[in-house]
Design an enzyme around this catalytic site. Sequence first.
Site, PDB file in Angstrom:
ATOM      1  N   SER A  64       0.791  -1.221   0.000  1.00  0.00           N
ATOM      2  CA  SER A  64       0.000   0.000   0.000  1.00  0.00           C
ATOM      3  C   SER A  64       0.829   1.278   0.000  1.00  0.00           C
ATOM      4  O   SER A  64       1.533   1.557  -0.959  1.00  0.00           O
ATOM      5  CB  SER A  64      -0.945  -0.057   1.194  1.00  0.00           C
ATOM      6  OG  SER A  64      -1.910   0.923   1.086  1.00  0.00           O
ATOM      7  N   ASP A 274      -6.381   2.277  -2.379  1.00  0.00           N
ATOM      8  CA  ASP A 274      -7.509   2.135  -1.449  1.00  0.00           C
ATOM      9  C   ASP A 274      -7.693   3.378  -0.584  1.00  0.00           C
ATOM     10  O   ASP A 274      -8.537   3.390   0.303  1.00  0.00           O
ATOM     11  CB  ASP A 274      -7.417   0.852  -0.604  1.00  0.00           C
ATOM     12  CG  ASP A 274      -6.193   0.789   0.284  1.00  0.00           C
ATOM     13  OD1 ASP A 274      -5.402   1.756   0.298  1.00  0.00           O
ATOM     14  OD2 ASP A 274      -6.022  -0.239   0.974  1.00  0.00           O
ATOM     15  N   GLU A 369     -11.414   7.001   7.369  1.00  0.00           N
ATOM     16  CA  GLU A 369     -10.305   7.442   8.209  1.00  0.00           C
ATOM     17  C   GLU A 369      -9.825   8.773   7.628  1.00  0.00           C
ATOM     18  O   GLU A 369      -9.977   9.024   6.425  1.00  0.00           O
ATOM     19  CB  GLU A 369      -9.180   6.405   8.180  1.00  0.00           C
ATOM     20  CG  GLU A 369      -9.588   5.095   8.815  1.00  0.00           C
ATOM     21  CD  GLU A 369      -8.453   4.084   8.825  1.00  0.00           C
ATOM     22  OE1 GLU A 369      -7.962   3.783   9.911  1.00  0.00           O
ATOM     23  OE2 GLU A 369      -8.075   3.590   7.752  1.00  0.00           O
ATOM     24  N   THR A 494       1.484  -0.801  10.450  1.00  0.00           N
ATOM     25  CA  THR A 494       1.990  -1.014   9.081  1.00  0.00           C
ATOM     26  C   THR A 494       3.445  -0.566   8.923  1.00  0.00           C
ATOM     27  O   THR A 494       4.079  -0.899   7.937  1.00  0.00           O
ATOM     28  CB  THR A 494       1.172  -0.221   8.041  1.00  0.00           C
ATOM     29  OG1 THR A 494       1.285   1.173   8.346  1.00  0.00           O
ATOM     30  CG2 THR A 494      -0.286  -0.623   8.042  1.00  0.00           C
TER      31      THR A 494
HETATM   32  C1  G16 Z   1      -3.754   0.545   6.323  1.00  0.00           C
HETATM   33  C2  G16 Z   1      -5.123   0.298   6.889  1.00  0.00           C
HETATM   34  C3  G16 Z   1      -5.742   1.601   7.316  1.00  0.00           C
HETATM   35  C4  G16 Z   1      -4.811   2.338   8.282  1.00  0.00           C
HETATM   36  C5  G16 Z   1      -3.417   2.478   7.670  1.00  0.00           C
HETATM   37  C6  G16 Z   1      -2.403   3.047   8.641  1.00  0.00           C
HETATM   38  O1  G16 Z   1      -3.864   1.347   5.187  1.00  0.00           O
HETATM   39  O2  G16 Z   1      -5.922  -0.330   5.901  1.00  0.00           O
HETATM   40  O3  G16 Z   1      -6.973   1.306   7.940  1.00  0.00           O
HETATM   41  O4  G16 Z   1      -5.305   3.603   8.568  1.00  0.00           O
HETATM   42  O5  G16 Z   1      -2.943   1.196   7.284  1.00  0.00           O
HETATM   43  O6  G16 Z   1      -2.276   2.188   9.729  1.00  0.00           O
HETATM   44  P1  G16 Z   1      -1.189   2.393  10.839  1.00  0.00           P
HETATM   45  O7  G16 Z   1      -1.388   3.770  11.374  1.00  0.00           O
HETATM   46  O8  G16 Z   1      -1.481   1.317  11.844  1.00  0.00           O
HETATM   47  O9  G16 Z   1       0.172   2.276  10.202  1.00  0.00           O
HETATM   48  P2  G16 Z   1      -2.984   1.089   3.892  1.00  0.00           P
HETATM   49  O10 G16 Z   1      -3.558   2.039   2.898  1.00  0.00           O
HETATM   50  O11 G16 Z   1      -1.554   1.372   4.238  1.00  0.00           O
HETATM   51  O12 G16 Z   1      -3.205  -0.343   3.585  1.00  0.00           O
END
Ligand code: G16
Length: 532
Positions: A64, A274, A369, A494
């Site tokens: 992503s 996304d 979000e 992430t």
């Molecule tokens: C993913 C999740 C999102 C989240 C984002 C950041 O997004 O699908 O719901 O807001 O990670 O998450 P974090 O703050 O825990 O790093 P994506 O677009 O990176 O797949």
Amino acid sequence: MDLGTLKESCSQYNNPSKVKLTYGTAGFRAEASLLPSTVYRCGLLMALRALKTGGVTGLVVTASHNPVEDNGVKLVDPTGYMLDQAWEAWANKLAAADDEDGTCAVVQELFQVEDIPYGSSTVMLAHDTRPSADALVKAAAAGVAAMGSLPIACGQLTTPQLHWMVRQCNAGLKHKEKAYYEALATGYARLVSGHPAPSEGLIVDCANGVGAAKLQVLADRLAPGLSAELRNTGAEGLNDCCGADFLQKERRLPAGFQDVPEGARCASLDGDADRLVYFQRRGAADEVHLFDGDRIAVLAALLVMDLLRSLITAEQPPPTVGIVQTAYANGASTAYIEEKLKCEVRVTPTGVKHLHAAAEEFDVGIYFEANGHGTVLFSAALVQRLHELGDDSGPAKALLALVDMVNQAVGDALSGVLLVEAALRRKKWGLPEWAALYTDLPSRQLKVKVADRSVVTTSHAETRVESPSGLQQLIDSAVAAAPSGRAFVRPSGTEDVVRVYAEAATQSAADDLARLVARHVHSIAAGVGLSP
Ligand code: G16
């Protein structure tokens, strides 16, 4: 399932690094070379999940918004939603298995505990544009095949496209990529019919990701209904100084946009399309006015509520409408939704899986979000009622067009573009009218690198720190000293960082509050390198 074959296959995907990856906000994510064994085991898992549920499941190889050297895997349930949270523990257990014996033991335990019937299932596989994709898709396919199941390689797709395809397939509906464009395009055409297009086209930052080619197909399919100029469409530079995450965190023009005129209507996707944010150049420098996920949610709510208002009949209870946000939602957006729209707001922890579940509790559940990830869900009961009203009702027809156009499986930047464009067009609005709804409170987000982000745990939808002890008290004092201050910290699911969010009455107060809180995280949670 033949245990000997499974064991032989598993032995090809043992984990030599001994790095134990864990399921995060949206699946597994890491530097790509660490991933083959985990992705292989996700192939096993999704074949088992398909056997358990009797439906087709999905797996997308993508990281992503992360940099190009990372990769990851997102897992899709037969509903088209993310993997059932109850199965995340199995994903972790499989990922943590030491070798082929350990992996086979977990598979056997899964069969037994989850009472899974033996047989063959189907898993649809897709990937984004990362150079590491091919090897990882091969690993996933090997995992599916090792269970005696069928991997279907769908090639390069956006993450939401695969979610949509899995959902449609299990509903016995047309589910090929072509059908996706068809559904979105016809929904959009019906929704904007009779509402003239704006004179200026849209300029889209595609983050040099998979969304570029896919949005081009959609725009061609809609021509001349959607005039969009696509930029950052290259094979190099994925998410590099561009994309929705960059826009939302940095609040400055992405690469390749320095020449856009001040008033131009611009949008930005992330690497797997996304997430979506809109933006507009502000002043001569690189500054932008950001239209984030909160603002998209408000616009979507205005569109839906306008249509529902004209639909409501006295004899039936009005459909429930709710908006789901996270702690990152700008306080001004929440106030607008509650005070002006008089709409219910629910707050969940970060992660689409949490927001989606909360949104399902309404007839129309709008979840976004702040980072631009979200969609609008319509309950089966409402959709049926709309069909019953059918051709006699203009608003019902428009709402049904919205159901077709807005991805019902997961947040989708492509369908999000159509949602925003249709809403603005129906209201005869440009960005200034949308911006005038409310003024964002100044905010700042920072990242702090720490030795182990799992030492930070939170509660109350991530607004309170539970550990390390003492950190919340320091945040409380910092917040109390800032005018209209609000701040929280949480470990990212992430990236290997702790995230800091701060809001205050002025930009400099929000910046100072964020920096102070980041310093506290850095000192109490074993920060690495310099504090931001
Ligand atoms: C993913 C999740 C999102 C989240 C984002 C950041 O997004 O699908 O719901 O807001 O990670 O998450 P974090 O703050 O825990 O790093 P994506 O677009 O990176 O797949």
